[in-house]
Structure formats: C-alpha cells, structure tokens
Design a protein around this motif. Structure first.
Motif, mmCIF file in Angstrom:
data_model
loop_
_atom_site.group_PDB
_atom_site.id
_atom_site.type_symbol
_atom_site.label_atom_id
_atom_site.label_comp_id
_atom_site.label_asym_id
_atom_site.label_seq_id
_atom_site.Cartn_x
_atom_site.Cartn_y
_atom_site.Cartn_z
ATOM 1 N N PHE A 115 53.424 25.320 46.773
ATOM 2 C CA PHE A 115 52.979 24.059 46.592
ATOM 3 C C PHE A 115 51.768 23.826 45.604
ATOM 4 O O PHE A 115 51.402 23.156 44.979
ATOM 5 C CB PHE A 115 53.136 23.917 47.753
ATOM 6 C CG PHE A 115 54.305 22.507 48.522
ATOM 7 C CD1 PHE A 115 55.352 22.069 48.479
ATOM 8 C CD2 PHE A 115 53.452 23.699 49.818
ATOM 9 C CE1 PHE A 115 55.761 22.107 49.608
ATOM 10 C CE2 PHE A 115 54.700 23.834 50.688
ATOM 11 C CZ PHE A 115 55.885 22.788 50.365
ATOM 12 N N GLY A 116 52.193 25.577 45.317
ATOM 13 C CA GLY A 116 50.588 25.206 44.169
ATOM 14 C C GLY A 116 49.198 25.702 44.940
ATOM 15 O O GLY A 116 49.158 24.677 45.867
ATOM 16 N N SER A 117 48.451 25.426 43.785
ATOM 17 C CA SER A 117 47.021 25.957 44.178
ATOM 18 C C SER A 117 45.843 24.550 44.903
ATOM 19 O O SER A 117 45.252 24.632 46.243
ATOM 20 C CB SER A 117 46.291 26.956 42.928
ATOM 21 O OG SER A 117 44.709 26.356 43.584
ATOM 22 N N THR A 118 46.346 23.467 43.953
ATOM 23 C CA THR A 118 45.726 22.199 44.441
ATOM 24 C C THR A 118 46.435 21.782 45.668
ATOM 25 O O THR A 118 45.323 21.504 46.784
ATOM 26 C CB THR A 118 46.260 21.207 43.423
ATOM 27 O OG1 THR A 118 45.613 21.361 41.714
ATOM 28 C CG2 THR A 118 45.187 19.868 43.836
ATOM 29 N N MET A 119 47.489 21.890 45.366
ATOM 30 C CA MET A 119 47.773 21.393 47.434
ATOM 31 C C MET A 119 47.551 22.744 48.195
ATOM 32 O O MET A 119 47.423 22.062 49.513
ATOM 33 C CB MET A 119 49.348 21.119 47.208
ATOM 34 C CG MET A 119 49.927 20.374 46.492
ATOM 35 S SD MET A 119 49.482 18.432 47.372
ATOM 36 C CE MET A 119 50.792 18.735 48.921
#
Length: 363
Positions: A115-119
């Motif tokens: 889900f990526g770094s921000t998530m």
C-alpha cells in the motif's frame, strides 16, 4: 542503522528482515554495537501468519456489524441533542477508526506491504489513534456521569452541547498528538526475503530504544493507569450517591457505562501488564537482549493483544442489550426491516401472479 550480519550473530536477523504485521513489538530487539538486530523467532512469526489474517478480518467484520447499527440509530432516532449521545457517537467512531486498519494488516500478514509509504505511516498511527481515543472517551463518559449524578446542580448548568463538542475535539487532538511517534518512525523498505515491509526503521539503535520505552510508559501511565484511577474514583462516588439518594432512574445509564468500562479494562489489562514487563526487560537489558528468554513474552504479547482486539466487537453489544433506549430503537429498526421485507415479498408475489394470470386465463 543497519549493518551486515557477522559470524557471531548467526541466530539473529536484521530488524528489517522481519515481516512483522503491526506492531513490531511482537519481535525482540538485540542492541549490539549501535545496530538493531531482530531475534530470530521464525516459529513465532509462522504461528502468527497462520492465524492473524482470519482473526483481523473477523474483528473488522464484527466491529462493522456491531458499531454500524449503533451509528445509524444515533442519527436516525436520537440525533446529537444530548451530551451522552455525542460521547457515545465519538466512542463508536473510535472503534471504527481502529477497525479500519485491520484489513491492511491482515493483507500484510498474508504476503507483503503493498500500500505504499504513506499508507504504512497512516495505518501504523490509526491503530493507536483508535486505542487512545477509545479509552479517553470512556474516561470522559465516566467523568460526565459523575458530574450528572454527584454534582447534579453544577452539571445542569455546565453540561451543554458546546462542552461535549469541545471535550471531544480535545480527546481527538490528544490522540493524534500521541501517535506522532508512529507516523515518524514507520516506513517501508525492501527486504530480500520478504519483499516490501512496513516497520520502524531508519534511526540509530539507542534512539529506537528510547522511543520504544516512551511509547510503553505513555500507554501504561497516560492511557491506562490514569484513566483507571479516574474511573474507580468516579464510580465509587456515583455508587455512594445513588445509595444515599435512591436515584433509581440513573441506574440504567450508569450500568451501561459501567459495563462498557469493565469490558474495556478486562480486555486491555492483560496487554498492559505484558507491555510493562517488556518495558522492564528493556530497562534491565541496556546493551543486549537475551532472545531465548523473550519468546514467552512475545507469545503473551501476541495473545493479550488479540484479546484486546475483541473489545471493539464486544463494545456495541452493551448499547443494544443494556441501554433501554437503544433496545427500543433497535426493536423499531428490526420491525421496520421485517415489515419492509414482508411488503417486498408480497409485492413480488403479486407481480408474479399478475404475470402468470393471463397465461392461465387464455389456456
């Protein structure tokens, strides 16, 4: 932060190689020469990977099924016209905030973080936002009941809607502020064995150790012991007042909140006890961690944390089965749903008869 393993650390892995679904305190750190090593608890990791995804999805579903109707009942029948309803609404929202992160961690346990770094940062923070806000709203509701029963005259003047909204805003603000540490520390990185992982990373070992201790004692003191003291004091005064004044009309509301609070502490006390033991473990092991002695605490932390998750499923039950108003509203809701279903079936049956009657007539 990380260095290659040398021959003397064949029984450990780098912290970054653990596919630890949040939070990584399931895993033990070995502080050595300024680097952070993860104790090799592969059996423990496999134990969790088989059970956690199903359990997280189940808790998420039950939380939606439990809190969803309560949320609907508040807006449909009660509205936000009382202080108690505003606090109950916020308590339900805090449960849903917590539950919203579980599908992400279930997916993480099943494979890798996709889900990526921000998530990664958001989901790491959401768990604690839900937890912190939940216990603070429970404490706030208990204090509000204390004012309404023990200081009824003062409460009649000061318990206004504005007071409820401001108090709720303060609780959410404190909850968000308390999770800044998780948002800063958590990030994704690529691991050669397990793909993309979401975990605490990128800082020196001594700083990570300090952050971990701060997190433990923040949770134990600020979000467990302090609320416990407030709750015990408030309910002691409430019971004494009820006995003296025989305010029977207040008993049901007090009983509802009391049961919610008891359920919370029954679910969360074992977890906080284990957290305290983990903090003592770090304090006693200033330079290294004995991995062989930590596995029992890891299992205890794992089990007690999952017991704590059950609270977010149990919580709504008290609204519907203990609260008299909610019982009445739930009955109305069920009656309307049953009536709508019967009408729908009757209409469908009528349409079917109309469609088939011409064929019957002309045969």
């Amino acid at each position: 932060m990380f260095a290659e393993q040398n021959d003397e650390t064949t029984t450990t892995e780098l912290l970054s190689t653990g596919n630890a679904a949040y939070p990584t305190e399931y895993y033990d750190y070995n502080f050595s020469e300024g680097y952070v090593y993860l104790c090799d608890n592969e059996d423990f990791i496999q134990f969790g990977a088989k059970f956690v995804p199903f359990f997280y999805y189940l808790v998420f579903l039950l939380s939606l099924l439990g809190n969803g109707p309560v949320l609907y009942i508040i807006f449909k029948f009660e509205k936000l016209t009382t202080v108690t309803n505003i606090f109950i609404l916020n308590l339900v929202l805090s449960d849903l905030v917590f539950a919203s992160c579980l599908p992400f961690w279930a997916s993480y346990h099943s494979s890798e973080w996709i889900f990526g770094s921000t998530m990664c940062k958001l989901m790491s923070s959401i768990y604690f936002i839900g937890f912190y806000s939940s216990i603070m709203f429970l404490t706030l509701m208990t204090f509000d009941r204390y004012l309404a029963v023990v200081h009824a005259v003062i409460a009649a003047k000061r318990r206004r809607i504005v007071y409820a909204f401001i108090s709720s805003a303060v609780v959410w603000g404190i909850s968000f502020g308390a999770t800044i540490k998780e948002f800063v520390l958590y990030d994704i990185r690529e691991d050669s064995q397990r793909g993309t992982v979401c975990e605490e990373t990128g800082y020196p070992a001594d700083l990570m150790e300090k952050f971990k201790l701060v997190g433990y004692f923040q949770q134990i003191v600020l979000f467990f012991l302090l609320p416990l003291i407030v709750v015990l004091y408030c309910y002691t005064r409430i019971v004494i007042t009820l006995i003296k004044t025989k305010m029977k009309e207040k008993c049901r509301a007090v009983k509802l909140i009391f049961l919610i609070v008891v359920a919370f502490f029954l679910c969360w006390t074992p977890y906080n006890v284990v957290i305290f033991l983990k903090a003592l473990q770090i304090l006693k092991s200033s330079t290294s961690v004995n991995c062989s002695n930590d596995l029992d605490l890891d299992y205890a932390l794992y089990v007690t944390r999952n017991i704590a998750y059950l609270y977010f499923c149990i919580n709504p039950v008290f609204y519907t089965f203990v609260g008299k108003k909610f019982q009445g509203h739930a009955t109305k809701l069920f009656t309307k749903w049953t009536s709508f279903r019967d009408q729908s079936q009757s209409s469908h049956s009528g349409r079917t008869t109309d469609q088939r009657s011409p064929q019957t007539i002309y045969e």
